[in-house]
Write a protein that holds these residues in place. Structure first.
Motif, PDB file in Angstrom:
ATOM      1  N   CYS A  41       0.846  -1.197   0.000  1.00 52.76           N
ATOM      2  CA  CYS A  41       0.000   0.000   0.000  1.00 52.76           C
ATOM      3  C   CYS A  41       0.881   1.246   0.000  1.00 52.76           C
ATOM      4  CB  CYS A  41      -0.876  -0.018   1.251  1.00 52.76           C
ATOM      5  SG  CYS A  41      -1.928   1.434   1.438  1.00 52.76           S
ATOM      6  N   SER A  43       0.653   3.752   1.753  1.00 51.89           N
ATOM      7  CA  SER A  43       0.942   4.168   3.132  1.00 51.89           C
ATOM      8  C   SER A  43       2.139   3.419   3.721  1.00 51.89           C
ATOM      9  CB  SER A  43      -0.272   3.961   4.039  1.00 51.89           C
ATOM     10  OG  SER A  43      -1.376   4.663   3.530  1.00 51.89           O
ATOM     11  N   HIS A  62       0.364  -3.646   5.968  1.00 50.14           N
ATOM     12  CA  HIS A  62      -0.869  -3.600   6.764  1.00 50.14           C
ATOM     13  C   HIS A  62      -2.100  -4.049   5.972  1.00 50.14           C
ATOM     14  CE1 HIS A  62      -0.466   0.483   4.938  1.00 50.14           C
ATOM     15  NE2 HIS A  62      -1.716   0.211   4.616  1.00 50.14           N
ATOM     16  N   GLU A  63      -1.877  -4.959   5.018  1.00 48.93           N
ATOM     17  CA  GLU A  63      -3.012  -5.614   4.334  1.00 48.93           C
ATOM     18  C   GLU A  63      -2.721  -7.113   4.406  1.00 48.93           C
ATOM     19  OE1 GLU A  63      -3.150  -3.984   0.360  1.00 48.93           O
ATOM     20  OE2 GLU A  63      -4.206  -2.186   1.012  1.00 48.93           O
ATOM     21  N   CYS A 149      -7.310  -2.565   3.400  1.00 53.32           N
ATOM     22  CA  CYS A 149      -6.974  -1.145   3.555  1.00 53.32           C
ATOM     23  C   CYS A 149      -7.644  -0.337   2.444  1.00 53.32           C
ATOM     24  CB  CYS A 149      -5.469  -0.924   3.556  1.00 53.32           C
ATOM     25  SG  CYS A 149      -5.029   0.810   3.768  1.00 53.32           S
TER      26      CYS A 149
END
Ligand SMILES: [Zn+2]
Ligand SMILES: [Zn+2]
Length: 347
Positions: A41, A43, A62-63, A149
């Motif tokens: 991502c 981010s 974070h996915e 996300c």
């Protein structure tokens, strides 16, 4: 069982290295996950470039989708072997003022996955149980990852927006977030206008479900939206304050421009445009784990899916570079040896 696992960590800003880490037991209220897939991502740059204060080294990502293989003490409602997901929000505390008011997203003690603790560019990850999302059987682990996300962020913003079925909803930017937002908006029953630069995206936007395509390089998107009656909601998935300002006049009275694209540029709108018509500009940060569950269920029910490229975990650095260069179509998913799915090396 292996006592070590492979992880791709960032040792200092911009530097990835493949390392072996010891498999640790989860602490109280945590679970240990055998990671199958992890989406890449934009981010993640917060970690990789050190935009957030980072305690190096740090594993980004974070996915995350994987199966629980150990439960820490006090964990309830989750079982070993269950397939789960972890998004950007690492899990709420349950006792702060915001949690007590039911606002889990803004928990004061929330840690961000891959920023304050190690994320999913790895074969194993420890996660807080309060941040877990359940993965429906109908979704593959690679397909589910970007929904944790990019999917949750767009689904949550649209779900909480004031638009009702039949209202005009515009999606600005047809990229990682935007290509999902168009599909969700269509499936939620809105009249959907997709806005992007150039005519190349028109066909894709229509295929994703847009009723209208507006080429913002050839025409004034705000004027086109007004000719369609004015948008109740403009979902801004492109980053940059200019993107918000350029389309703001396309809102109908009572409409809202919801900003999802993070950037340093200020958003300039006139007070006249705000006041005459009671228009709003607001931001929206991802969503709660329960909304994550809803995102995945809704996606499975309606067939909304991310367009993905899958690559082996070992190629995380190349995948990250490709994403940052804006070449991903539209999300890249890292696949570990724990996954049954296929992945192909980047060319
Ligand atoms: Zn993200
Ligand atoms: Zn809290």
């Amino acid at each position: 069982m292996n006592t070590t696992y492979k992880a791709i960590e960032v040792s200092r800003p911009g530097v990835f290295s493949e390392v072996k880490k010891p498999v640790l037991d989860p602490g109280p209220n945590q679970v240990r996950i055998r990671v199958e897939t992890c989406g890449v991502c934009h981010s993640d740059s917060g970690t990789v470039e050190g935009l957030f204060p980072i305690n190096w080294p740090r594993v980004p990502g974070h996915e995350v989708v994987g199966r629980i293989d150990a439960l820490g003490s006090g964990v309830q409602g989750w079982v070993i072997g269950q397939r789960v997901g972890v998004g950007f929000l690492g899990g709420s505390c349950g006792y702060c003022e915001f949690c007590r008011n039911g606002d889990l997203v803004n928990c004061r003690n929330q840690q961000y996955t891959g920023i304050q603790h190690d994320g999913g560019y790895a074969e194993v990850m420890i996660a807080k149980a309060s941040g877990l999302v359940s993965i429906p059987d109908d979704l593959s682990s690679a397909g589910a990852a970007p929904l944790l996300c990019a999917g949750l962020t767009t689904f949550n913003a649209l779900r909480n927006a004031p638009a009702k079925a039949g209202d005009l909803v515009a999606v600005l930017g047809i990229g990682g977030l935007g290509h999902l937002a168009v599909q969700y908006a269509r499936q939620m029953g809105f009249e959907v206008a997709a806005i992007s630069r150039g005519s190349d995206t028109a066909e894709l936007a229509k295929k994703l479900g847009a009723h209208h395509y507006i080429d913002s390089s050839a025409t004034d998107p705000a004027a086109v939206l007004q000719s369609l009656g004015g948008a109740k909601v403009i979902l801004v998935t492109a980053s940059g304050g200019k993107a918000v300002a350029e389309t703001f006049k396309g809102l109908r009275p009572g409409g809202v421009s919801i900003d999802l694209g993070v950037g340093p540029e200020p958003i300039e709108v006139t007070s006249v445009d705000l006041i005459f018509g009671n228009r709003k500009v607001e931001g929206s940060l991802t969503g709660t784990p329960a909304t994550g569950d809803a995102t995945l269920r809704f996606s499975a029910l309606t067939g909304v899916s991310a367009m993905i490229e899958t690559v082996p975990l070992e190629e995380a650095a190349a995948a990250y570079a490709r994403m940052m260069a804006g070449k991903a179509r539209f999300r890249i998913v890292l696949v570990t040896k724990n996954s049954a799915g296929q992945s192909a090396p980047l060319k």
